[in-house]
Design a protein around this motif. Structure first.
Motif, PDB file in Angstrom:
ATOM      1  N   ASP A 178       0.847  -1.196   0.000  1.00 26.08           N
ATOM      2  CA  ASP A 178       0.000   0.000   0.000  1.00 26.08           C
ATOM      3  C   ASP A 178       0.882   1.246   0.000  1.00 26.08           C
ATOM      4  N   GLY A 179       0.500   2.218  -0.814  1.00 25.07           N
ATOM      5  CA  GLY A 179       1.246   3.469  -0.875  1.00 25.07           C
ATOM      6  C   GLY A 179       2.470   3.433  -1.771  1.00 25.07           C
ATOM      7  N   LYS A 180       2.778   2.278  -2.341  1.00 26.47           N
ATOM      8  CA  LYS A 180       3.913   2.169  -3.258  1.00 26.47           C
ATOM      9  C   LYS A 180       3.405   2.309  -4.685  1.00 26.47           C
ATOM     10  N   TRP A 181       4.309   2.697  -5.579  1.00 26.29           N
ATOM     11  CA  TRP A 181       3.937   2.902  -6.967  1.00 26.29           C
ATOM     12  C   TRP A 181       3.556   1.585  -7.624  1.00 26.29           C
ATOM     13  N   THR A 182       2.619   1.689  -8.576  1.00 29.52           N
ATOM     14  CA  THR A 182       2.311   0.543  -9.431  1.00 29.52           C
ATOM     15  C   THR A 182       3.417   0.421 -10.476  1.00 29.52           C
ATOM     16  N   LEU A 183       3.416  -0.688 -11.166  1.00 31.29           N
ATOM     17  CA  LEU A 183       4.386  -0.883 -12.247  1.00 31.29           C
ATOM     18  C   LEU A 183       4.247   0.238 -13.278  1.00 31.29           C
ATOM     19  N   LYS A 184       3.015   0.603 -13.595  1.00 30.58           N
ATOM     20  CA  LYS A 184       2.767   1.676 -14.559  1.00 30.58           C
ATOM     21  C   LYS A 184       3.307   3.006 -14.025  1.00 30.58           C
ATOM     22  N   GLU A 185       3.127   3.266 -12.745  1.00 27.35           N
ATOM     23  CA  GLU A 185       3.658   4.500 -12.156  1.00 27.35           C
ATOM     24  C   GLU A 185       5.186   4.503 -12.157  1.00 27.35           C
ATOM     25  N   MET A 186       5.787   3.334 -11.931  1.00 34.16           N
ATOM     26  CA  MET A 186       7.242   3.230 -11.995  1.00 34.16           C
ATOM     27  C   MET A 186       7.730   3.579 -13.399  1.00 34.16           C
ATOM     28  N   LEU A 187       7.045   3.055 -14.406  1.00 30.88           N
ATOM     29  CA  LEU A 187       7.402   3.382 -15.789  1.00 30.88           C
ATOM     30  C   LEU A 187       7.234   4.881 -16.029  1.00 30.88           C
ATOM     31  N   GLY A 188       6.153   5.452 -15.542  1.00 28.50           N
ATOM     32  CA  GLY A 188       5.951   6.891 -15.682  1.00 28.50           C
ATOM     33  C   GLY A 188       7.050   7.698 -15.010  1.00 28.50           C
ATOM     34  N   HIS A 189       7.473   7.261 -13.846  1.00 35.39           N
ATOM     35  CA  HIS A 189       8.584   7.919 -13.132  1.00 35.39           C
ATOM     36  C   HIS A 189       9.864   7.858 -13.970  1.00 35.39           C
ATOM     37  N   ILE A 190      10.135   6.707 -14.556  1.00 29.55           N
ATOM     38  CA  ILE A 190      11.322   6.554 -15.407  1.00 29.55           C
ATOM     39  C   ILE A 190      11.247   7.517 -16.597  1.00 29.55           C
ATOM     40  N   ILE A 191      10.073   7.641 -17.188  1.00 23.13           N
ATOM     41  CA  ILE A 191       9.885   8.570 -18.311  1.00 23.13           C
ATOM     42  C   ILE A 191      10.106  10.011 -17.861  1.00 23.13           C
ATOM     43  N   ASP A 192       9.501  10.385 -16.724  1.00 18.30           N
ATOM     44  CA  ASP A 192       9.701  11.746 -16.200  1.00 18.30           C
ATOM     45  C   ASP A 192      11.182  12.041 -15.988  1.00 18.30           C
ATOM     46  N   CYS A 193      11.886  11.090 -15.377  1.00 16.19           N
ATOM     47  CA  CYS A 193      13.308  11.298 -15.100  1.00 16.19           C
ATOM     48  C   CYS A 193      14.132  11.377 -16.377  1.00 16.19           C
ATOM     49  N   GLU A 194      13.771  10.609 -17.372  1.00 13.74           N
ATOM     50  CA  GLU A 194      14.470  10.682 -18.664  1.00 13.74           C
ATOM     51  C   GLU A 194      14.379  12.110 -19.209  1.00 13.74           C
ATOM     52  N   ARG A 195      13.207  12.698 -19.128  1.00 14.74           N
ATOM     53  CA  ARG A 195      13.023  14.078 -19.593  1.00 14.74           C
ATOM     54  C   ARG A 195      13.822  15.069 -18.755  1.00 14.74           C
ATOM     55  N   ILE A 196      13.743  14.921 -17.451  1.00  6.88           N
ATOM     56  CA  ILE A 196      14.426  15.852 -16.549  1.00  6.88           C
ATOM     57  C   ILE A 196      15.932  15.761 -16.718  1.00  6.88           C
TER      58      ILE A 196
END
Length: 169
Positions: free
Chosen positions: A52-70
């Motif tokens: 509970d409260g941890k990212w889903t696999l999809k959210e982890m992928l989204g985080h990776i995408i955000d960081c790639e941009r940043i």
């Protein structure tokens, strides 16, 4: 390309830089294929979170995408001698406000691949002078080369988290 030295990045960068083995460009190129394949193989777990409260696999992928941009923006800014400090970011707030749960998982997988492929043209264009330039992000001085290694190591870190906590293979 030589590894960045500890005086080129904040202490937290070692967590990611230390995970990179081999030629940095080859590692980044390999991730264009291995990361999408990893997420594709596990599409049946896209909404899985290991607690509970941890990212889903999809959210982890989204985080990776955000960081790639940043990371790419920071490298661009500092390679171009940007004199202004760049702000930090709170990855949990970014994920909380991104609506990744509403996005198409396959589109996100392709988005990462497209981003990394585009960024590789930029990464490969950097010369030694540009790679060694520094700027300030999150109130810490960091070199372009260090961010390049962090970008690769950050993904390696998350692949380890996915294997350990999400049982993703």
């Amino acid at each position: 390309m030589n590894r960045p030295q500890p005086n080129e990045y904040p202490a937290w960068g070692e967590t990611y830089i230390s995970k990179v083995n081999g030629d940095i460009i080859e590692v980044l190129e390999e991730q264009v294929f291995t990361i999408p394949a990893l997420f594709e193989r596990n599409k049946n777990k896209e909404n899985f979170a290991y607690a509970d409260g941890k990212w889903t696999l999809k959210e982890m992928l989204g985080h990776i995408i955000d960081c790639e941009r940043i990371f790419a923006y920071r490298m661009t800014a500092f390679a171009r001698n940007e004199p202004q400090q760049l702000p930090g970011f709170d990855e949990d707030e970014y994920v909380a406000n991104a609506r990744f749960d509403e996005r198409n998982y396959e589109d996100m997988i392709e988005e990462f691949s497209a981003l990394r492929k585009a960024n590789l043209y930029f990464f490969k264009s950097l010369n030694d002078t540009e790679l060694n330039r520094k700027g300030i992000a999150s109130n810490r001085e960091i070199s372009v080369k260090s961010i390049l290694f962090i970008a690769a190591g950050h993904i390696i870190h998350h692949v380890g988290v996915l294997a350990e906590r999400y049982e993703v293979v």
